[in-house]
Design a protein around this motif. Structure first.
Motif, PDB file in Angstrom:
ATOM      1  N   ILE A  36     -42.652  37.525 -57.963  1.00  0.00           N
ATOM      2  CA  ILE A  36     -41.586  38.482 -57.875  1.00  0.00           C
ATOM      3  C   ILE A  36     -42.148  39.709 -57.154  1.00  0.00           C
ATOM      4  O   ILE A  36     -41.716  40.207 -56.123  1.00  0.00           O
ATOM      5  N   THR A  37     -43.520  40.109 -57.674  1.00  0.00           N
ATOM      6  CA  THR A  37     -44.272  41.180 -56.789  1.00  0.00           C
ATOM      7  C   THR A  37     -44.638  40.838 -55.205  1.00  0.00           C
ATOM      8  O   THR A  37     -44.275  41.811 -54.548  1.00  0.00           O
ATOM      9  N   ASN A  38     -45.071  39.760 -55.036  1.00  0.00           N
ATOM     10  CA  ASN A  38     -45.292  39.386 -53.801  1.00  0.00           C
ATOM     11  C   ASN A  38     -44.013  39.312 -52.905  1.00  0.00           C
ATOM     12  O   ASN A  38     -44.053  39.835 -51.717  1.00  0.00           O
ATOM     13  N   MET A  39     -42.967  38.746 -53.464  1.00  0.00           N
ATOM     14  CA  MET A  39     -41.543  38.825 -52.992  1.00  0.00           C
ATOM     15  C   MET A  39     -41.107  40.147 -52.542  1.00  0.00           C
ATOM     16  O   MET A  39     -40.503  40.466 -51.342  1.00  0.00           O
ATOM     17  N   GLU A  40     -41.470  41.099 -53.464  1.00  0.00           N
ATOM     18  CA  GLU A  40     -41.004  42.444 -53.125  1.00  0.00           C
ATOM     19  C   GLU A  40     -41.614  42.946 -52.287  1.00  0.00           C
ATOM     20  O   GLU A  40     -41.132  43.733 -51.326  1.00  0.00           O
ATOM     21  N   GLY A  41     -43.107  42.667 -51.969  1.00  0.00           N
ATOM     22  CA  GLY A  41     -43.731  43.151 -50.743  1.00  0.00           C
ATOM     23  C   GLY A  41     -43.398  42.710 -49.674  1.00  0.00           C
ATOM     24  O   GLY A  41     -43.054  43.522 -48.576  1.00  0.00           O
ATOM     25  N   THR A  42     -43.067  41.567 -49.615  1.00  0.00           N
ATOM     26  CA  THR A  42     -42.474  40.926 -48.381  1.00  0.00           C
ATOM     27  C   THR A  42     -41.072  41.432 -48.082  1.00  0.00           C
ATOM     28  O   THR A  42     -41.017  41.765 -46.706  1.00  0.00           O
ATOM     29  N   VAL A  43     -40.471  41.755 -48.883  1.00  0.00           N
ATOM     30  CA  VAL A  43     -38.984  42.138 -48.509  1.00  0.00           C
ATOM     31  C   VAL A  43     -39.172  43.502 -48.004  1.00  0.00           C
ATOM     32  O   VAL A  43     -38.154  43.937 -47.132  1.00  0.00           O
ATOM     33  N   ALA A  44     -39.987  44.442 -48.679  1.00  0.00           N
ATOM     34  CA  ALA A  44     -40.203  45.857 -48.014  1.00  0.00           C
ATOM     35  C   ALA A  44     -40.793  45.773 -46.811  1.00  0.00           C
ATOM     36  O   ALA A  44     -40.268  46.564 -46.058  1.00  0.00           O
ATOM     37  N   ALA A  45     -41.783  44.841 -46.394  1.00  0.00           N
ATOM     38  CA  ALA A  45     -42.266  44.841 -45.090  1.00  0.00           C
ATOM     39  C   ALA A  45     -41.117  44.381 -44.076  1.00  0.00           C
ATOM     40  O   ALA A  45     -41.016  44.885 -43.151  1.00  0.00           O
ATOM     41  N   MET A  46     -40.329  43.358 -44.451  1.00  0.00           N
ATOM     42  CA  MET A  46     -39.130  43.208 -43.689  1.00  0.00           C
ATOM     43  C   MET A  46     -38.375  44.304 -43.557  1.00  0.00           C
ATOM     44  O   MET A  46     -37.449  44.439 -42.363  1.00  0.00           O
ATOM     45  N   GLN A  47     -38.101  45.032 -44.510  1.00  0.00           N
ATOM     46  CA  GLN A  47     -37.028  45.985 -44.413  1.00  0.00           C
ATOM     47  C   GLN A  47     -37.376  47.068 -43.256  1.00  0.00           C
ATOM     48  O   GLN A  47     -36.757  47.547 -42.558  1.00  0.00           O
ATOM     49  N   ALA A  48     -38.911  47.261 -43.413  1.00  0.00           N
ATOM     50  CA  ALA A  48     -39.619  48.472 -42.573  1.00  0.00           C
ATOM     51  C   ALA A  48     -39.347  47.857 -41.185  1.00  0.00           C
ATOM     52  O   ALA A  48     -38.837  48.631 -40.236  1.00  0.00           O
ATOM     53  N   ASP A  49     -39.571  46.632 -41.009  1.00  0.00           N
ATOM     54  CA  ASP A  49     -39.362  46.019 -39.521  1.00  0.00           C
ATOM     55  C   ASP A  49     -37.986  46.115 -39.160  1.00  0.00           C
ATOM     56  O   ASP A  49     -37.822  46.630 -38.138  1.00  0.00           O
ATOM     57  N   PHE A  50     -36.985  45.910 -39.896  1.00  0.00           N
ATOM     58  CA  PHE A  50     -35.672  45.818 -39.395  1.00  0.00           C
ATOM     59  C   PHE A  50     -35.173  47.233 -39.169  1.00  0.00           C
ATOM     60  O   PHE A  50     -34.673  47.785 -38.217  1.00  0.00           O
ATOM     61  N   GLU A  51     -35.985  48.233 -40.180  1.00  0.00           N
ATOM     62  CA  GLU A  51     -35.483  49.617 -39.750  1.00  0.00           C
ATOM     63  C   GLU A  51     -36.077  50.061 -38.329  1.00  0.00           C
ATOM     64  O   GLU A  51     -35.319  50.739 -37.693  1.00  0.00           O
ATOM     65  N   LYS A  52     -37.383  49.804 -38.327  1.00  0.00           N
ATOM     66  CA  LYS A  52     -38.046  50.035 -36.824  1.00  0.00           C
ATOM     67  C   LYS A  52     -37.213  49.292 -35.609  1.00  0.00           C
ATOM     68  O   LYS A  52     -36.848  49.990 -34.739  1.00  0.00           O
ATOM     69  N   THR A  53     -36.767  48.030 -35.717  1.00  0.00           N
ATOM     70  CA  THR A  53     -36.133  47.346 -34.852  1.00  0.00           C
ATOM     71  C   THR A  53     -34.654  48.077 -34.811  1.00  0.00           C
ATOM     72  O   THR A  53     -34.111  48.374 -33.570  1.00  0.00           O
ATOM     73  N   LEU A  54     -34.089  48.653 -35.778  1.00  0.00           N
ATOM     74  CA  LEU A  54     -32.780  49.239 -35.526  1.00  0.00           C
ATOM     75  C   LEU A  54     -32.812  50.624 -34.907  1.00  0.00           C
ATOM     76  O   LEU A  54     -32.000  51.106 -34.212  1.00  0.00           O
ATOM     77  N   ASN A  55     -33.947  51.546 -35.516  1.00  0.00           N
ATOM     78  CA  ASN A  55     -34.256  52.481 -34.730  1.00  0.00           C
ATOM     79  C   ASN A  55     -34.371  52.528 -33.125  1.00  0.00           C
ATOM     80  O   ASN A  55     -33.995  53.241 -32.303  1.00  0.00           O
ATOM     81  N   ALA A  56     -35.140  51.297 -32.979  1.00  0.00           N
ATOM     82  CA  ALA A  56     -35.438  51.039 -31.359  1.00  0.00           C
ATOM     83  C   ALA A  56     -34.044  50.675 -30.851  1.00  0.00           C
ATOM     84  O   ALA A  56     -33.765  51.153 -29.507  1.00  0.00           O
TER      85      ALA A  56
END
Length: 294
Positions: A203-223
């Motif tokens: 669960i901890t690993n999955m939470e880290g992966t989800v956080a990274a994916m969310q950051a990438d999504f926000e970055k892409t969204l900002n772009a």
């Protein structure tokens, strides 16, 4: 005695009981005879008696005879109960339940058969029974229903022993099953604990992966937002250019029209159109005048 359906053994038992009852009956009759003889010997000493004396003697004799008869009847009822007790005790040893029909005790036909038996078979068998021993009333151990009952009891006891052995086996299996259940529960708890730790790590690993994916999504969204803003700016600029071009075209058309109006051909054509219009107006007036005259 064949009419009663007894075998030889039971017939002898009936004869023994009737002999016993006959002996008691004879004893009671002798006692009653002695009551009368005592009255004769003690009271009848004179030739004549008064009515009161005779009544007194008869009353005393009545009391004595009544007591003897009552005692005999009570004793007979009690001895019959003891006889039934012996029969029922033997029956209960073989798990039997005997039944009696009290109404048959007053069956005159059967009573006459018993009386006839007492007169004939009882006398014929009395000598034989006197020479034979008197065995105690006991259940038969050989042959007939008794043997079948004994076999059935033995079979039931064997089945009972088998059931007890089966019960002990089942109890042992139940204890083993309980032990295995306890072991399985402990193993399950250990497994759940280890799986819980592993799941927590996953669960901890999955939470880290989800956080990274969310950051990438926000970055892409900002772009994408920045790109969309640039496109909107370009679109606004293009619209401004289009309006400016349209305005230039409008001015050019007006200037071209103005230049065309200043040419000789335009002026001649305008004069011709003016004349034509005047002629049309004149013709309409004439036509209206003609229509009014008619």
């Amino acid at each position: 005695m064949a009419d009663f359906g007894f075998n030889e053994h039971h017939q002898n038992e009936v004869i023994n009981y009737m002999r016993f009852a006959r002996s008691n009956r004879a004893l009671r009759l002798k006692t009653i005879d002695s009551c009368f003889q005592d009255l004769k010997d003690s009271r009848l000493m004179e030739e004549t008696y008064t009515v009161d004396e005779v009544s007194d003697m008869l009353d005393g004799l009545q009391v004595l005879v009544r007591g003897e008869v009552e005692m005999e009847l009570i004793n007979t009822a009690h001895t019959n109960v003891l006889l039934l007790r012996q029969l029922f005790s033997q029956a209960e040893k073989f798990y039997l339940r005997l039944q009696t029909d009290i109404s048959e005790l007053e069956n005159r036909e059967l009573l006459e058969q018993v009386a006839e038996f007492e007169k004939t078979d009882f006398k014929a068998n009395s000598k034989v029974n006197q020479e034979t021993t008197k065995p105690k009333l006991a259940p038969l151990n050989e042959g007939g229903v008794s043997e079948l009952l004994q076999k059935e009891i033995t079979r039931l006891q064997e089945d009972n022993d088998k059931l007890k052995a089966r019960l002990r086996t089942l109890e042992s299996q139940a204890m083993s099953a309980l032990d295995e259940k306890s072991k399985a529960e402990r193993a399950l708890k250990d497994l759940q604990k280890s799986q819980g730790d592993q799941q927590a790590q996953e669960i901890t690993n999955m939470e880290g992966t989800v956080a990274a994916m969310q950051a990438d999504f926000e970055k892409t969204l900002n772009a994408n937002v920045a790109s969309q803003k640039d496109l909107q700016d370009c679109l606004v600029s293009a619209k401004h250019d289009l309006l400016r071009v349209q305005e230039q075209l409008s001015l050019a058309e007006k200037e071209l029209e103005k230049k065309f109006q200043q040419t000789a051909a335009y002026r001649n054509m305008k004069e011709i159109l003016t004349k034509k219009n005047e002629q049309i107006k004149d013709l309409r007036k004439r036509l209206q005048r003609y229509e009014s005259d008619e």
